[in-house]
Design an enzyme around this catalytic site. Structure first.
Site, PDB file in Angstrom:
ATOM      1  N   ASN A  95       0.797  -1.222   0.000  1.00 15.71           N
ATOM      2  CA  ASN A  95       0.000   0.000   0.000  1.00 15.71           C
ATOM      3  C   ASN A  95       0.834   1.278   0.000  1.00 15.71           C
ATOM      4  O   ASN A  95       0.416   2.297  -0.535  1.00 15.71           O
ATOM      5  CB  ASN A  95      -0.951   0.020   1.203  1.00 15.71           C
ATOM      6  CG  ASN A  95      -0.281  -0.375   2.493  1.00 15.71           C
ATOM      7  OD1 ASN A  95       0.302  -1.450   2.600  1.00 15.71           O
ATOM      8  ND2 ASN A  95      -0.334   0.496   3.489  1.00 15.71           N
ATOM      9  N   GLN A 127      -4.658  -4.016  -2.067  1.00 19.94           N
ATOM     10  CA  GLN A 127      -4.199  -3.013  -3.045  1.00 19.94           C
ATOM     11  C   GLN A 127      -4.116  -3.588  -4.459  1.00 19.94           C
ATOM     12  O   GLN A 127      -3.935  -2.844  -5.415  1.00 19.94           O
ATOM     13  CB  GLN A 127      -2.847  -2.427  -2.619  1.00 19.94           C
ATOM     14  CG  GLN A 127      -2.894  -1.654  -1.314  1.00 19.94           C
ATOM     15  CD  GLN A 127      -3.706  -0.343  -1.396  1.00 19.94           C
ATOM     16  OE1 GLN A 127      -4.009   0.162  -2.478  1.00 19.94           O
ATOM     17  NE2 GLN A 127      -4.069   0.185  -0.241  1.00 19.94           N
ATOM     18  N   ALA A 129     -13.618  -3.244  -0.438  1.00 21.45           N
ATOM     19  CA  ALA A 129     -14.270  -2.550  -1.557  1.00 21.45           C
ATOM     20  C   ALA A 129     -13.793  -1.118  -1.762  1.00 21.45           C
ATOM     21  O   ALA A 129     -13.720  -0.636  -2.890  1.00 21.45           O
ATOM     22  CB  ALA A 129     -15.779  -2.541  -1.314  1.00 21.45           C
ATOM     23  N   HIS A 130     -13.482  -0.435  -0.652  1.00 20.78           N
ATOM     24  CA  HIS A 130     -13.255   1.016  -0.790  1.00 20.78           C
ATOM     25  C   HIS A 130     -11.945   1.391  -1.473  1.00 20.78           C
ATOM     26  O   HIS A 130     -11.675   2.567  -1.721  1.00 20.78           O
ATOM     27  CB  HIS A 130     -13.379   1.717   0.567  1.00 20.78           C
ATOM     28  CG  HIS A 130     -12.267   1.479   1.537  1.00 20.78           C
ATOM     29  ND1 HIS A 130     -11.389   2.487   1.893  1.00 20.78           N
ATOM     30  CD2 HIS A 130     -11.889   0.398   2.230  1.00 20.78           C
ATOM     31  CE1 HIS A 130     -10.531   2.010   2.787  1.00 20.78           C
ATOM     32  NE2 HIS A 130     -10.815   0.750   3.007  1.00 20.78           N
ATOM     33  N   THR A 154     -25.660  -9.536  10.933  1.00 24.23           N
ATOM     34  CA  THR A 154     -26.474  -9.449   9.716  1.00 24.23           C
ATOM     35  C   THR A 154     -25.649  -8.935   8.543  1.00 24.23           C
ATOM     36  O   THR A 154     -24.992  -7.899   8.652  1.00 24.23           O
ATOM     37  CB  THR A 154     -27.671  -8.489   9.964  1.00 24.23           C
ATOM     38  OG1 THR A 154     -28.374  -8.973  11.109  1.00 24.23           O
ATOM     39  CG2 THR A 154     -28.604  -8.420   8.771  1.00 24.23           C
ATOM     40  N   CYS A 177      -2.121   5.968   9.251  1.00 25.96           N
ATOM     41  CA  CYS A 177      -2.537   7.180   9.948  1.00 25.96           C
ATOM     42  C   CYS A 177      -3.814   6.834  10.688  1.00 25.96           C
ATOM     43  O   CYS A 177      -4.840   6.620  10.088  1.00 25.96           O
ATOM     44  CB  CYS A 177      -2.807   8.278   8.937  1.00 25.96           C
ATOM     45  SG  CYS A 177      -3.466   9.756   9.675  1.00 25.96           S
TER      46      CYS A 177
HETATM   47  N1  PLP Z   1      -4.472  -4.115   3.935  1.00 26.35           N
HETATM   48  C1  PLP Z   1      -3.950  -3.176   3.138  1.00 26.35           C
HETATM   49  C2  PLP Z   1      -2.807  -3.540   2.232  1.00 26.35           C
HETATM   50  C3  PLP Z   1      -4.447  -1.869   3.130  1.00 26.35           C
HETATM   51  O1  PLP Z   1      -3.911  -0.945   2.326  1.00 26.35           O
HETATM   52  C4  PLP Z   1      -5.525  -1.560   4.007  1.00 26.35           C
HETATM   53  C5  PLP Z   1      -6.054  -0.190   4.084  1.00 26.35           C
HETATM   54  O2  PLP Z   1      -5.330   0.781   3.967  1.00 26.35           O
HETATM   55  C6  PLP Z   1      -6.048  -2.572   4.826  1.00 26.35           C
HETATM   56  C7  PLP Z   1      -5.494  -3.836   4.758  1.00 26.35           C
HETATM   57  C8  PLP Z   1      -7.203  -2.302   5.756  1.00 26.35           C
HETATM   58  O3  PLP Z   1      -8.400  -2.267   5.039  1.00 26.35           O
HETATM   59  P1  PLP Z   1      -9.764  -1.677   5.612  1.00 26.35           P
HETATM   60  O4  PLP Z   1      -9.638  -0.194   5.505  1.00 26.35           O
HETATM   61  O5  PLP Z   1     -10.836  -2.218   4.733  1.00 26.35           O
HETATM   62  O6  PLP Z   1      -9.943  -2.153   7.002  1.00 26.35           O
END
Ligand code: PLP
Length: 377
Positions: A147, A175, A195-196, A232, A321
């Site tokens: 990431n 990622q 998803a985000h 749920t 962060c």
């Molecule tokens: N794993 C990686 C490589 C990420 O970049 C992130 C979020 O930055 C996460 C896990 C955590 O994901 P979530 O925000 O859905 O909890």
């Protein structure tokens, strides 16, 4: 304001919003309810499971919906601590996201060993092959792409080694998904996604576990997800996630990402040429088409983030962060960067909607900020 922080979270795409709205209006039932409304919700979930399984190339019942990747990653490590004996050891890469690293340390303490990475941020395959020939861990966890740096990990090769030694392999594909084709990920024993990061809503993700396994639930109080995850299911956001992934997979099949990779590469070249002292992290290894991580000259990262923010660009330092305060990057430290360098890094992460003009504007913005900082303004 131009957004260059997609690795933190990406805007919700139209297809996902429409799928969410439609499901919210038309599928009001609880998927566990015994009536027609429940059956409709359950059917929608089953179809979503089938679609995700077809992208990953795995069995639909291998998928467990979660509230995101933090939960999915914790769930995976919790499952292993529940099933392994007290002497077992797991290996995780030194550049895992904190939700893998910290839960591995929480559950396994010193029995969670870190796999080193090279200076370019790739898992050290020499270390892995030598150590594996000597001793078998009970789990290997290496993320598909990092990431902070965007560096792609050789997860297919690691999977093959793990398969040869019959060691379960877990990859955090957060990622990777929606930026690279999902196909083949289903061959990994455990895979997580959120998803985000690819245009779906926040607060939804999944864990793919081996088909027919029974995962220990992290949460108690319901028999949802075949007793593996109580609570749920949020049908509309699950359908929105799948709609987003479906669109991204189409764009990937169309090779739309390749054009975007060219824009990013052009930006990188100009950045290095126009701003003296810039170093691109992981410059010589394969990286995601959307991520540039660079050590910046003239002052710390926070100063750059603030100045660029004022100039109309949302960029980040890339490291976790949580309280509004950036932590020094454990990823760059693992790559051998010194303490002074770690606090110089900036991450620029584009999205599918980012244009060539956006990259050019960013490059001009950086050159301008550099000029101001350099001349003490
Ligand atoms: N794993 C990686 C490589 C990420 O970049 C992130 C979020 O930055 C996460 C896990 C955590 O994901 P979530 O925000 O859905 O909890």
């Amino acid at each position: 304001m131009i957004y260059f922080d997609h690795n933190a979270t990406a805007p919700v795409m139209r297809e996902a919003r429409e799928a969410w709205l439609e499901a919210t209006e038309k599928i009001p039932g609880n998927a566990s309810s015994p009536h027609a409304f429940g059956a409709a919700a359950n059917k929608a979930l089953a179809e979503a499971r089938e679609k995700l399984a077809s992208f990953l190339d795995c069995h639909p019942t291998a998928i467990i919906w979660t509230s995101g990747a933090t939960e999915a990653n914790n769930m995976c490590l919790h499952h292993f601590v529940e099933t392994l004996d007290a002497k077992s050891e797991i290996w995780i890469s030194a550049i895992e996201h904190p939700c893998v690293h910290d839960s591995a340390k929480h559950y396994f303490g010193k029995r969670a060993r870190l796999i080193p990475v090279t200076h370019d941020g790739v898992v050290d395959m020499d270390w892995l092959t030598t150590e594996m020939a000597d001793m078998r861990p009970d789990l290997v966890a290496v993320m598909a792409a990092n990431n902070e740096t965007g560096v792609i990990q050789p997860w297919r090769e690691i999977l093959a080694i793990c398969q040869a030694y019959e060691v379960p392999f877990f990859t955090d594909a957060v990622q990777w998904l929606g930026k690279m084709p999902a196909k083949d990920l289903g061959q990994c024993d455990f895979v997580t996604g959120a998803a985000h990061k690819f245009g779906g809503p926040r607060g939804v993700g999944f864990l793919k576990a081996p088909h027919k396994s029974k995962i220990h639930s992290l949460l108690y109080g319901g028999k949802q997800e075949r007793g593996q995850r109580a609570g749920t299911e949020n049908v509309p956001i699950i359908l929105a996630m799948i709609a987003a992934l479906e669109s991204r997979e189409k764009q990937l099949a169309n090779n739309d990402h390749e054009t975007r990779a060219v824009w990013k590469e052009k930006f990188e070249k100009i950045l290095v040429r126009q701003v003296p002292g810039v170093t691109v992290v992981g410059a010589t290894v394969p990286r995601l088409w959307n991520t540039v991580s660079a050590l910046m000259p003239e002052g710390g990262q926070q100063r750059w983030v603030t100045r660029l923010d004022k100039a109309g660009f949302a960029v980040s330092t890339g490291s976790a962060c949580t309280t509004g305060k950036e932590e020094p990057s454990h990823v760059l430290s693992a790559m051998g960067y010194k303490a002074g360098q770690v606090t110089q890094v900036l991450r620029f992460s584009s999205g599918w909607e980012t244009t060539a003009a956006d990259w050019e504007a960013l490059e001009k913005g950086i050159v301008k900020v550099y000029g101001e900082v350099h001349h003490g303004k």
